[in-house]
Motif scaffolding. Structure first.
Motif, PDB file in Angstrom:
ATOM      1  N   ALA A  44       0.830  -1.208   0.000  1.00 51.21           N
ATOM      2  CA  ALA A  44       0.000   0.000   0.000  1.00 51.21           C
ATOM      3  C   ALA A  44       0.864   1.257   0.000  1.00 51.21           C
ATOM      4  N   VAL A  45       1.927   1.245   0.811  1.00 57.94           N
ATOM      5  CA  VAL A  45       2.816   2.402   0.868  1.00 57.94           C
ATOM      6  C   VAL A  45       3.486   2.639  -0.483  1.00 57.94           C
ATOM      7  N   ARG A  46       3.929   1.580  -1.123  1.00 60.77           N
ATOM      8  CA  ARG A  46       4.584   1.726  -2.422  1.00 60.77           C
ATOM      9  C   ARG A  46       3.595   2.162  -3.497  1.00 60.77           C
ATOM     10  N   ALA A  47       2.368   1.654  -3.435  1.00 60.42           N
ATOM     11  CA  ALA A  47       1.383   1.992  -4.462  1.00 60.42           C
ATOM     12  C   ALA A  47       0.938   3.448  -4.366  1.00 60.42           C
ATOM     13  N   LEU A  48       0.865   3.987  -3.148  1.00 60.82           N
ATOM     14  CA  LEU A  48       0.395   5.354  -2.948  1.00 60.82           C
ATOM     15  C   LEU A  48       1.524   6.340  -2.738  1.00 60.82           C
ATOM     16  N   HIS A  49       2.761   5.902  -2.911  1.00 58.29           N
ATOM     17  CA  HIS A  49       3.910   6.771  -2.648  1.00 58.29           C
ATOM     18  C   HIS A  49       3.939   7.934  -3.637  1.00 58.29           C
ATOM     19  N   GLY A  50       4.128   9.144  -3.110  1.00 55.52           N
ATOM     20  CA  GLY A  50       4.256  10.320  -3.950  1.00 55.52           C
ATOM     21  C   GLY A  50       2.955  11.018  -4.290  1.00 55.52           C
ATOM     22  N   GLN A  51       1.825  10.503  -3.842  1.00 55.93           N
ATOM     23  CA  GLN A  51       0.538  11.149  -4.124  1.00 55.93           C
ATOM     24  C   GLN A  51       0.284  12.214  -3.056  1.00 55.93           C
ATOM     25  N   GLN A  52       0.626  13.447  -3.384  1.00 53.57           N
ATOM     26  CA  GLN A  52       0.577  14.528  -2.412  1.00 53.57           C
ATOM     27  C   GLN A  52      -0.834  14.906  -1.996  1.00 53.57           C
TER      28      GLN A  52
END
Length: 259
Positions: free
Chosen positions: A46-54
């Motif tokens: 989940a962290v990798r999939a949503l990483h960078g979505q400000q």
């Protein structure tokens, strides 16, 4: 399978909702808060999939996901520093409360108070919840200080928030010990400090001199003056901390071929 299919073929505008429901289902379905259901792997995905979505940086759901992932890391304090450097959850009180509680559990009361102060300066929401936890923290530190004074009445009145941890002297001036054979002294801090023997007579220390050696200045960090209370500075973490080792996790395979 249903959650995996929904994540794979999701076309909506809120992918965080799917991951949040997937994590809650894993925690409620499997014993041990989802540990038997490989919750750490789901959180990492989940962290990798949503990483960078400000757009989620100020979302309490996103911060809660990161904090749960921190429980799977070897050093959660590194994760909190990473969140602060990336401005993830810095407007939410939960980040500072969780961060300060982790420091308090390790006995770093001054650093925990600095984290609370940082959250109060940023006016993290809900502010009344952050203020309440800060007051409770100060009350706990005050009680521990009073208990320490009762156990040691002859001690000073320095509070736990004002005690500085001893630091080992590095690159300091070394003076030799002994007349025939010169030995460098040993500097210990913390539990390694030993009491001096009162029956032993103190002798003047002879300076260690090296013949035919040009003089040069040695930087002494102990003599550099700095602020008495350190300030909280965000570190530029290039990537989130890695989770704990997964050597005990079994790889996927056919169910009818194993014994």
């Amino acid at each position: 399978r249903e959650f995996e299919a929904e994540i794979r073929f999701y076309s909506g505008d809120d992918p965080l909702d799917v991951w949040e429901r997937y994590i809650k289902w894993t925690e409620q379905t499997f014993p041990g808060g989802g540990k038997d259901g490989n919750l750490s792997a789901v959180l990492e995905r989940a962290v990798r999939a949503l990483h960078g979505q400000q757009r989620y940086y100020k979302d309490p759901r996103y911060l809660n996901l990161w904090l749960k992932f921190g429980d799977c890391c070897n050093e959660p304090l590194d994760l909190y520093s990473y969140l602060c450097s990336q401005e993830i959850g810095t407007t939410l009180a939960l980040l500072y409360i969780t961060w300060a509680e982790a420091l308090e559990a390790r006995g770093s009361f001054r650093k925990a108070d600095l984290i609370f102060q940082e959250g109060l300066q940023r006016k993290a929401e809900p502010l009344d919840k952050l203020q309440a936890h800060h007051k409770q923290f100060q009350a706990r530190v005050s009680r521990q200080t009073l208990l320490a004074l009762e156990e040691n009445p002859d001690g000073d009145n320095t509070g736990l928030l004002e005690i500085e941890e001893p630091q080992r002297s590095s690159l300091a001036d070394l003076k030799g010990r002994g007349k025939k054979k010169v030995r460098a002294p040993i500097s210990r801090v913390g539990d390694a400090v030993k009491a001096l023997n009162p029956n032993r007579s103190s002798q003047p220390q002879a300076s260690l001199q090296l013949p035919n050696t040009p003089n040069f200045a040695v930087f002494d960090e102990n003599s550099v003056s700095g602020p008495e209370i350190p300030t909280l500075t965000a570190q530029s973490w290039p990537a989130p901390p890695v989770p704990k080792a997964k050597e005990n996790e079994l790889s996927a395979g056919p169910w009818n071929s194993g014994r």
